[in-house]
Design a protein around this motif. Structure first.
Motif, PDB file in Angstrom:
ATOM      1  N   THR A 245       0.826  -1.201   0.000  1.00  0.00           N
ATOM      2  CA  THR A 245       0.000   0.000   0.000  1.00  0.00           C
ATOM      3  C   THR A 245       0.862   1.253   0.000  1.00  0.00           C
ATOM      4  N   MET A 246       1.897   1.271   0.863  1.00  0.00           N
ATOM      5  CA  MET A 246       2.783   2.431   0.933  1.00  0.00           C
ATOM      6  C   MET A 246       3.594   2.580  -0.346  1.00  0.00           C
ATOM      7  N   THR A 247       4.010   1.465  -0.917  1.00  0.00           N
ATOM      8  CA  THR A 247       4.778   1.515  -2.169  1.00  0.00           C
ATOM      9  C   THR A 247       3.930   2.089  -3.296  1.00  0.00           C
ATOM     10  N   ALA A 248       2.678   1.652  -3.384  1.00  0.00           N
ATOM     11  CA  ALA A 248       1.780   2.161  -4.422  1.00  0.00           C
ATOM     12  C   ALA A 248       1.523   3.659  -4.239  1.00  0.00           C
ATOM     13  N   ARG A 249       1.342   4.099  -2.996  1.00  0.00           N
ATOM     14  CA  ARG A 249       1.127   5.523  -2.726  1.00  0.00           C
ATOM     15  C   ARG A 249       2.366   6.339  -3.084  1.00  0.00           C
ATOM     16  N   LEU A 250       3.534   5.800  -2.759  1.00  0.00           N
ATOM     17  CA  LEU A 250       4.777   6.485  -3.096  1.00  0.00           C
ATOM     18  C   LEU A 250       4.914   6.635  -4.606  1.00  0.00           C
ATOM     19  N   ALA A 251       4.638   5.573  -5.338  1.00  0.00           N
ATOM     20  CA  ALA A 251       4.740   5.627  -6.797  1.00  0.00           C
ATOM     21  C   ALA A 251       3.786   6.674  -7.366  1.00  0.00           C
ATOM     22  N   ASP A 252       2.594   6.738  -6.829  1.00  0.00           N
ATOM     23  CA  ASP A 252       1.611   7.730  -7.302  1.00  0.00           C
ATOM     24  C   ASP A 252       2.114   9.152  -7.023  1.00  0.00           C
ATOM     25  N   ARG A 253       2.703   9.342  -5.851  1.00  0.00           N
ATOM     26  CA  ARG A 253       3.247  10.665  -5.506  1.00  0.00           C
ATOM     27  C   ARG A 253       4.384  11.044  -6.445  1.00  0.00           C
ATOM     28  N   LEU A 254       5.258  10.097  -6.720  1.00  0.00           N
ATOM     29  CA  LEU A 254       6.391  10.373  -7.607  1.00  0.00           C
ATOM     30  C   LEU A 254       5.924  10.709  -9.019  1.00  0.00           C
ATOM     31  N   ARG A 255       4.960   9.936  -9.525  1.00  0.00           N
ATOM     32  CA  ARG A 255       4.435  10.196 -10.870  1.00  0.00           C
ATOM     33  C   ARG A 255       3.823  11.582 -10.960  1.00  0.00           C
ATOM     34  N   THR A 256       3.134  11.979  -9.899  1.00  0.00           N
ATOM     35  CA  THR A 256       2.446  13.268  -9.909  1.00  0.00           C
ATOM     36  C   THR A 256       3.431  14.431  -9.848  1.00  0.00           C
ATOM     37  N   GLN A 257       4.426  14.316  -8.968  1.00  0.00           N
ATOM     38  CA  GLN A 257       5.348  15.432  -8.753  1.00  0.00           C
ATOM     39  C   GLN A 257       6.485  15.471  -9.769  1.00  0.00           C
ATOM     40  N   TYR A 258       6.825  14.303 -10.329  1.00  0.00           N
ATOM     41  CA  TYR A 258       7.966  14.229 -11.248  1.00  0.00           C
ATOM     42  C   TYR A 258       7.545  13.434 -12.486  1.00  0.00           C
ATOM     43  N   PRO A 259       6.909  14.101 -13.433  1.00  0.00           N
ATOM     44  CA  PRO A 259       6.381  13.388 -14.603  1.00  0.00           C
ATOM     45  C   PRO A 259       7.450  12.762 -15.479  1.00  0.00           C
ATOM     46  N   SER A 260       8.712  13.178 -15.320  1.00  0.00           N
ATOM     47  CA  SER A 260       9.819  12.578 -16.071  1.00  0.00           C
ATOM     48  C   SER A 260      10.905  12.167 -15.082  1.00  0.00           C
ATOM     49  N   ILE A 261      11.253  10.881 -15.097  1.00  0.00           N
ATOM     50  CA  ILE A 261      12.278  10.336 -14.207  1.00  0.00           C
ATOM     51  C   ILE A 261      13.341   9.668 -15.070  1.00  0.00           C
ATOM     52  N   ASP A 262      14.597  10.014 -14.848  1.00  0.00           N
ATOM     53  CA  ASP A 262      15.678   9.499 -15.693  1.00  0.00           C
ATOM     54  C   ASP A 262      16.148   8.113 -15.282  1.00  0.00           C
ATOM     55  N   ALA A 263      16.168   7.842 -13.987  1.00  0.00           N
ATOM     56  CA  ALA A 263      16.675   6.551 -13.531  1.00  0.00           C
ATOM     57  C   ALA A 263      15.987   6.123 -12.248  1.00  0.00           C
ATOM     58  N   LEU A 264      15.739   4.827 -12.151  1.00  0.00           N
ATOM     59  CA  LEU A 264      15.196   4.214 -10.946  1.00  0.00           C
ATOM     60  C   LEU A 264      16.210   3.187 -10.467  1.00  0.00           C
ATOM     61  N   VAL A 265      16.727   3.384  -9.258  1.00  0.00           N
ATOM     62  CA  VAL A 265      17.666   2.426  -8.664  1.00  0.00           C
ATOM     63  C   VAL A 265      16.928   1.643  -7.591  1.00  0.00           C
TER      64      VAL A 265
ATOM     65  N   VAL B  81      16.709   4.445 -17.468  1.00  0.00           N
ATOM     66  CA  VAL B  81      17.326   3.183 -17.043  1.00  0.00           C
ATOM     67  C   VAL B  81      16.791   2.774 -15.672  1.00  0.00           C
ATOM     68  N   ILE B  82      16.571   1.493 -15.508  1.00  0.00           N
ATOM     69  CA  ILE B  82      16.275   0.894 -14.212  1.00  0.00           C
ATOM     70  C   ILE B  82      17.479   0.052 -13.831  1.00  0.00           C
ATOM     71  N   VAL B  83      18.036   0.285 -12.653  1.00  0.00           N
ATOM     72  CA  VAL B  83      19.142  -0.520 -12.150  1.00  0.00           C
ATOM     73  C   VAL B  83      18.648  -1.296 -10.938  1.00  0.00           C
ATOM     74  N   ASN B  84      18.612  -2.602 -11.063  1.00  0.00           N
ATOM     75  CA  ASN B  84      18.158  -3.475  -9.994  1.00  0.00           C
ATOM     76  C   ASN B  84      19.390  -4.108  -9.357  1.00  0.00           C
TER      77      ASN B  84
ATOM     78  N   LEU C 194      27.061   2.531 -15.918  1.00  0.00           N
ATOM     79  CA  LEU C 194      25.867   1.959 -16.547  1.00  0.00           C
ATOM     80  C   LEU C 194      24.704   2.945 -16.551  1.00  0.00           C
ATOM     81  N   MET C 195      24.615   3.755 -15.519  1.00  0.00           N
ATOM     82  CA  MET C 195      23.539   4.738 -15.451  1.00  0.00           C
ATOM     83  C   MET C 195      23.794   5.904 -16.399  1.00  0.00           C
ATOM     84  N   ASP C 196      25.054   6.287 -16.537  1.00  0.00           N
ATOM     85  CA  ASP C 196      25.384   7.410 -17.416  1.00  0.00           C
ATOM     86  C   ASP C 196      25.307   7.019 -18.892  1.00  0.00           C
ATOM     87  N   THR C 197      25.668   5.779 -19.174  1.00  0.00           N
ATOM     88  CA  THR C 197      25.599   5.280 -20.548  1.00  0.00           C
ATOM     89  C   THR C 197      24.922   3.915 -20.527  1.00  0.00           C
TER      90      THR C 197
END
Length: 283
Positions: free
Chosen positions: A65-85, A131-134, A232-235
């Motif tokens: 539940t908290m993860t889903a709420r966080l994702a919604d907040r991030l999408r709303t405040q930051y419509p463009s995200i370059d990288a997810l670690v 890029v997504i870095v897992n 890897l994140m830069d290129t």
């Protein structure tokens, strides 16, 4: 200025990456559970004259539940995200369940990573080179998925839960690339191997002391461990999915990256999320 979302961003590799990119003039959204560590990161960002570009977002990612709420907040405040670690992890010496009834290692190490990648996909796709870095144990042959007992109710061992999560994360990368074939996102699985990131913290004595000694002798320092990750994140690689142990490329066509198993896992995760979150949303 690029925008980086980093889970586990207040300690270890996550914090080192956060400070690196803040020092280069980027924006960092660091996710963690400790308010003290979050405030420490913010203070260090201020010393870099980057306080206005650093945000600490407290969240327990073992909660769907908290993860889903966080994702919604991030999408709303930051419509463009370059990288997810994806770096949040905690070694659980004993089996615990979250308030949603999910084994905690599986919830944090597998479910939250799947959910964040899916929920932030559209924001990532708006960036020029997303890029997504897992950060996981990619390519490991030691673990396996216990399909009939993924939450290890019948038999729990800390290392068993961790290694199952490592294998599952390999499959998350496979599934993401296969299920979003036209996405510009590059999904990178990265195993930094043995790094000085506070491994001994969850353990009691005398195990903690022994692990601290081993860490001092053999673990790579965090500032060195992030170097290949930064590259890897830069290129980002050209391939939709790639995997590495430090700088060594891992073949993503081997048994650990089976497409059928990957689809099976994501179907299982989607069903688990529906069963765990939707009833609470209706209450």
């Amino acid at each position: 200025m690029r925008t980086f979302v980093i889970t586990g961003g207040t300690q270890g590799i996550g914090k080192a990456l956060a400070l690196h990119y803040l020092g280069r003039g980027d924006r960092v959204l660091a996710i963690g559970t400790s308010q003290v560590r979050g405030e420490t990161l913010l203070a260090e960002a201020d010393r870099l004259s980057a306080g206005d570009r650093c945000s600490f977002l407290p969240a327990d990612l073992s909660s769907l539940t908290m993860t889903a709420r966080l994702a919604d907040r991030l999408r709303t405040q930051y419509p463009s995200i370059d990288a997810l670690v994806l770096g949040a992890f905690r070694f659980q010496t004993k089996r615990q369940e979250t308030a949603e009834g999910i084994e905690r290692t599986f919830a944090l190490y597998v479910l939250s990573r799947y959910l964040l990648a899916e929920e932030l996909r559209t924001a990532l796709e708006r960036a020029p080179h997303p890029v997504i870095v897992n950060l996981c144990g990619t390519g490991s042959k030691a673990g396996r998925l216990y399909w009939n007992d993924l939450q290890l109710r019948r038999r729990y061992r800390p290392l068993m839960a961790t290694m199952q999560g490592a294998r599952a994360n390999d499959l998350l990368g496979v599934a993401f690339a296969a299920e979003h074939p036209d996405s510009p996102i590059r999904y990178v699985l990265h195993n930094p191997l043995f790094v000085d990131t506070g491994l001994a913290e969850p353990f009691s004595q005398p195990t903690r002391t022994a692990l601290n000694i081993i860490t001092r002798l053999f673990a790579a320092p965090v500032d060195k461990a992030i170097e290949p990750i930064v590259d890897l994140m830069d290129t980002p690689p050209e391939s939709a999915l790639s995997a590495f142990q430090v700088r060594r490329t891992i073949d993503v066509t081997g048994p650990a990256f089976d497409l059928t198993a990957a689809h099976r896992l994501t179907r299982t995760l989607r069903n688990l999320i529906i069963k765990s979150v939707e009833p609470k949303a209706k209450d």
